[in-house]
Design a protein around this motif. Structure first.
Motif, mmCIF file in Angstrom:
data_model
loop_
_atom_site.group_PDB
_atom_site.id
_atom_site.type_symbol
_atom_site.label_atom_id
_atom_site.label_comp_id
_atom_site.label_asym_id
_atom_site.label_seq_id
_atom_site.Cartn_x
_atom_site.Cartn_y
_atom_site.Cartn_z
ATOM 1 N N VAL A 230 0.823 -1.044 0.104
ATOM 2 C CA VAL A 230 0.030 0.008 -0.071
ATOM 3 C C VAL A 230 0.847 1.137 -0.019
ATOM 4 C CG1 VAL A 230 -0.201 -0.078 2.503
ATOM 5 C CG2 VAL A 230 -1.809 1.067 1.282
ATOM 6 N N GLY A 231 0.677 2.090 -0.942
ATOM 7 C CA GLY A 231 1.391 3.381 -0.955
ATOM 8 C C GLY A 231 0.483 4.456 -0.536
ATOM 9 N N VAL A 232 0.955 5.431 0.533
ATOM 10 C CA VAL A 232 0.307 6.513 1.227
ATOM 11 C C VAL A 232 1.062 7.987 0.750
ATOM 12 C CG1 VAL A 232 -0.232 5.103 3.046
ATOM 13 C CG2 VAL A 232 1.555 6.122 3.287
ATOM 14 N N TYR A 233 0.277 8.922 0.913
ATOM 15 C CA TYR A 233 0.827 10.117 0.361
ATOM 16 C C TYR A 233 1.585 11.331 1.300
ATOM 17 C CZ TYR A 233 -4.010 11.530 2.092
ATOM 18 O OH TYR A 233 -4.829 11.967 2.745
ATOM 19 N N SER A 234 1.623 10.449 2.732
ATOM 20 C CA SER A 234 2.203 11.212 3.915
ATOM 21 C C SER A 234 2.794 10.173 4.800
ATOM 22 C CB SER A 234 1.089 12.330 4.341
ATOM 23 O OG SER A 234 0.308 11.495 5.156
ATOM 24 N N LEU A 235 4.006 10.650 5.594
ATOM 25 C CA LEU A 235 4.434 9.893 6.690
ATOM 26 C C LEU A 235 3.465 9.544 7.790
ATOM 27 C CD1 LEU A 235 8.063 10.973 6.682
ATOM 28 C CD2 LEU A 235 7.128 8.796 6.340
ATOM 29 N N GLU A 236 2.343 10.900 8.122
ATOM 30 C CA GLU A 236 1.591 10.682 9.164
ATOM 31 C C GLU A 236 0.568 9.585 8.934
ATOM 32 O OE1 GLU A 236 -1.611 13.858 11.476
ATOM 33 O OE2 GLU A 236 -0.789 14.374 9.444
ATOM 34 N N LEU A 237 -0.053 9.409 7.458
ATOM 35 C CA LEU A 237 -0.747 8.356 7.246
ATOM 36 C C LEU A 237 -0.077 7.126 7.157
ATOM 37 C CD1 LEU A 237 -3.762 7.626 6.273
ATOM 38 C CD2 LEU A 237 -3.072 8.259 3.833
ATOM 39 N N ALA A 238 1.106 6.994 6.807
ATOM 40 C CA ALA A 238 1.951 5.794 6.829
ATOM 41 C C ALA A 238 1.925 5.184 8.500
ATOM 42 C CB ALA A 238 3.437 5.967 6.651
ATOM 43 N N ARG A 239 2.122 6.067 9.471
ATOM 44 C CA ARG A 239 1.961 5.722 10.790
ATOM 45 C C ARG A 239 0.641 5.192 11.093
ATOM 46 N NH1 ARG A 239 4.733 10.882 10.980
ATOM 47 N NH2 ARG A 239 7.254 10.412 11.027
ATOM 48 N N TYR B 15 -1.493 4.025 9.026
ATOM 49 C CA TYR B 15 -1.578 2.665 8.709
ATOM 50 C C TYR B 15 -0.871 1.523 9.325
ATOM 51 C CZ TYR B 15 -4.319 3.189 4.291
ATOM 52 O OH TYR B 15 -5.201 3.338 3.330
ATOM 53 N N LYS B 16 0.355 1.866 9.780
ATOM 54 C CA LYS B 16 1.026 0.840 10.475
ATOM 55 C C LYS B 16 0.392 0.107 11.724
ATOM 56 C CE LYS B 16 5.483 -0.472 12.736
ATOM 57 N NZ LYS B 16 6.496 0.292 13.159
ATOM 58 N N TYR B 17 -0.258 1.250 12.381
ATOM 59 C CA TYR B 17 -0.807 0.940 13.615
ATOM 60 C C TYR B 17 -2.122 0.036 13.312
ATOM 61 C CZ TYR B 17 -3.608 1.660 18.052
ATOM 62 O OH TYR B 17 -4.243 1.294 19.159
ATOM 63 N N ILE C 143 9.954 2.414 3.486
ATOM 64 C CA ILE C 143 9.397 1.330 3.579
ATOM 65 C C ILE C 143 9.052 0.811 4.951
ATOM 66 C CG2 ILE C 143 9.348 -1.253 2.865
ATOM 67 C CD1 ILE C 143 11.210 -0.669 0.602
ATOM 68 N N ILE C 144 7.755 0.451 5.270
ATOM 69 C CA ILE C 144 7.297 0.233 6.838
ATOM 70 C C ILE C 144 6.656 -1.157 6.677
ATOM 71 C CG2 ILE C 144 5.947 0.877 8.731
ATOM 72 C CD1 ILE C 144 6.505 3.790 7.947
ATOM 73 N N SER C 145 7.170 -2.186 7.461
ATOM 74 C CA SER C 145 6.403 -3.441 7.528
ATOM 75 C C SER C 145 6.324 -3.866 8.917
ATOM 76 C CB SER C 145 7.185 -4.554 6.584
ATOM 77 O OG SER C 145 8.354 -4.787 7.088
ATOM 78 N N ARG C 146 6.011 -4.882 9.194
ATOM 79 C CA ARG C 146 6.084 -5.480 10.576
ATOM 80 C C ARG C 146 7.697 -5.470 11.057
ATOM 81 N NH1 ARG C 146 1.275 -7.695 12.253
ATOM 82 N NH2 ARG C 146 -0.260 -8.229 10.830
ATOM 83 N N GLN D 160 -2.585 -4.871 13.709
ATOM 84 C CA GLN D 160 -3.458 -5.503 14.704
ATOM 85 C C GLN D 160 -4.198 -6.556 13.865
ATOM 86 O OE1 GLN D 160 -6.035 -2.835 16.709
ATOM 87 N NE2 GLN D 160 -4.628 -0.945 16.351
ATOM 88 N N GLY D 161 -4.001 -6.759 12.428
ATOM 89 C CA GLY D 161 -4.396 -7.792 11.780
ATOM 90 C C GLY D 161 -3.414 -8.771 11.386
ATOM 91 N N GLU D 162 -3.720 -9.721 10.457
ATOM 92 C CA GLU D 162 -2.851 -10.990 10.133
ATOM 93 C C GLU D 162 -2.151 -10.743 9.047
ATOM 94 O OE1 GLU D 162 -5.330 -14.299 10.556
ATOM 95 O OE2 GLU D 162 -5.674 -14.177 12.853
ATOM 96 N N GLN D 163 -2.562 -9.656 8.376
ATOM 97 C CA GLN D 163 -1.881 -9.526 6.896
ATOM 98 C C GLN D 163 -0.358 -9.251 6.992
ATOM 99 O OE1 GLN D 163 -3.869 -6.182 5.170
ATOM 100 N NE2 GLN D 163 -4.686 -7.200 3.571
ATOM 101 N N GLU D 164 0.375 -9.668 6.001
ATOM 102 C CA GLU D 164 1.808 -9.216 5.883
ATOM 103 C C GLU D 164 1.659 -7.975 4.835
ATOM 104 O OE1 GLU D 164 4.488 -10.290 7.256
ATOM 105 O OE2 GLU D 164 3.188 -11.758 8.372
ATOM 106 N N PHE D 165 2.311 -7.027 5.247
ATOM 107 C CA PHE D 165 1.992 -5.827 4.401
ATOM 108 C C PHE D 165 3.539 -4.927 4.375
ATOM 109 C CE2 PHE D 165 1.492 -4.883 8.920
ATOM 110 C CZ PHE D 165 2.597 -3.711 9.090
ATOM 111 N N SER D 166 3.658 -4.215 3.469
ATOM 112 C CA SER D 166 4.598 -3.220 3.028
ATOM 113 C C SER D 166 4.147 -1.764 2.730
ATOM 114 C CB SER D 166 5.329 -3.570 2.325
ATOM 115 O OG SER D 166 6.212 -4.852 2.305
ATOM 116 N N ILE D 167 4.304 -0.843 3.555
ATOM 117 C CA ILE D 167 3.615 0.583 3.422
ATOM 118 C C ILE D 167 4.805 1.424 2.801
ATOM 119 C CG2 ILE D 167 2.588 2.687 4.388
ATOM 120 C CD1 ILE D 167 1.990 0.723 6.914
#
Length: 328
Positions: A191-200, A202-204, A233-236, A208-215
């Motif tokens: 998932v791509g996001v347009y701001s670092l604030e939104l990236a944080r 999203y990470k939060y 790049i932000i992931s678990r 809390q789910g079970e997905q493997e993700f990269s922001i």
């Protein structure tokens, strides 16, 4: 709605239950366009909070028409949009490259609101017919390794606000919600996001789910790996700033990513890239995002993931995926 708007205009935050309920009421048709416009506009003046975003998300998932793919492990590649950069359809092209590499993709998308051509615009122009028919979607996933989930067919609330969003012509919190409410509930997500604030935010939420993700977020404002400068790049397991060269790509100029002034122009770029006839810069930015998507699924090293992405795009497999999807 009057009480909710008064709260927002007084800079108060909605609780999780309040946020959930107002979205349920919007989907139920309880508010007119003027009320919905005022509600959306309030969030153009201040950031959405975690509990508000979670409440909105809960309502959309509660109301959505789910799709069961029989336990298939799929990935969604979806940006929030709203970055105002007028790029070509990078995340949608990336989805075809990943599918061409043999991984199953359930791509969630919608018409462009703050851009000329969203993923649904280009797919529709190329001849894809939107559907929420489960058997057809499953057949597409089996034969093409990709199916496209047009958001309004699955989310009543999104359909209810679509006219207002078009009239506003600006990003709203619905841009933030799109990647969080895929009705297929994919196991993996880029998932791509347009701001670092939104990236944080999203990470939060995603942690809390079970997905493997990269922001991903490019520091110059793109909601994807643009290769125009440093990106995060932000992931678990990772939260790191990269330069394009660190993942094997050169730095690009923003002009290299321009997507055209019309849907027709965007679709022409889309087709040329899939046919391996795009510019080197267009190929590189798609391959950069596909490399990270494949790494998110497999855990492979970046070099191995890039090799798979290149074989898909330059070997014609990504274009064959499009042909199979349109033919179904």
């Amino acid at each position: 709605m009057k009480t909710v708007l008064q709260q927002l205009f007084e800079y108060s935050e909605l609780s999780f239950p309040e946020a959930r309920q107002v979205l349920l009421d919007i989907a139920d048709g309880r508010y007119n366009h003027a009320q919905i416009s005022a509600f959306l506009s309030a969030y153009l003046m201040r950031p959405v909070t975690v509990q508000e975003l979670q409440g909105f998300r809960a309502a959309l998932l509660e109301l959505c028409r789910p799709v069961d793919f029989g336990g298939a492990e799929t990935i969604d590649l979806c940006g929030t949009g709203g970055d105002g950069k007028d790029t070509f359809n990078i995340s949608t092209l990336t989805a075809f490259v990943v599918a061409g590499a043999g991984y199953k993709v359930t791509k969630h998308g919608n018409y462009g609101v703050s851009s000329v051509c969203g993923s649904s615009n280009v797919m529709e122009y190329l001849g894809y017919t939107f559907t929420n028919e489960p058997d057809l979607l499953r057949r597409q996933l089996d034969t093409a390794h990709l199916t496209f989930l047009h958001a309004p067919l699955f989310h009543p609330a999104m359909k209810a606000v679509a006219p207002v969003r078009r009239e506003l012509g600006m990003k709203t919190f619905f841009n933030m919600l799109g990647p969080l409410v895929n009705p297929a509930r994919p196991k993996f997500q880029l998932v791509g996001v347009y701001s670092l604030e939104l990236a944080r935010l999203y990470k939060y939420i995603l942690e809390q789910g079970e997905q493997e993700f990269s922001i991903v977020h490019s520091l110059d404002g793109y909601d994807e790996i643009s290769l125009t400068g440093p990106f995060r790049i932000i992931s678990r397991t990772e939260d790191r700033l990269y330069q394009p060269g660190e993942i094997g790509f050169r730095k690009l100029d923003p002009a290299d990513l321009y997507g055209g002034a019309t849907v027709e122009a965007a679709a022409q770029i889309f087709t040329r890239v899939l046919q391996g006839e795009g510019t080197p810069e267009q190929h590189e930015v798609v391959l950069g995002n596909a490399t990270l998507a494949i790494r998110t699924i497999t855990g492979h090293a970046l070099a191995e993931a890039r090799a798979q992405a290149e074989a898909s795009l330059l070997g014609g497999k990504a274009y064959q995926t499009l042909k199979k999807l349109i033919d179904n």
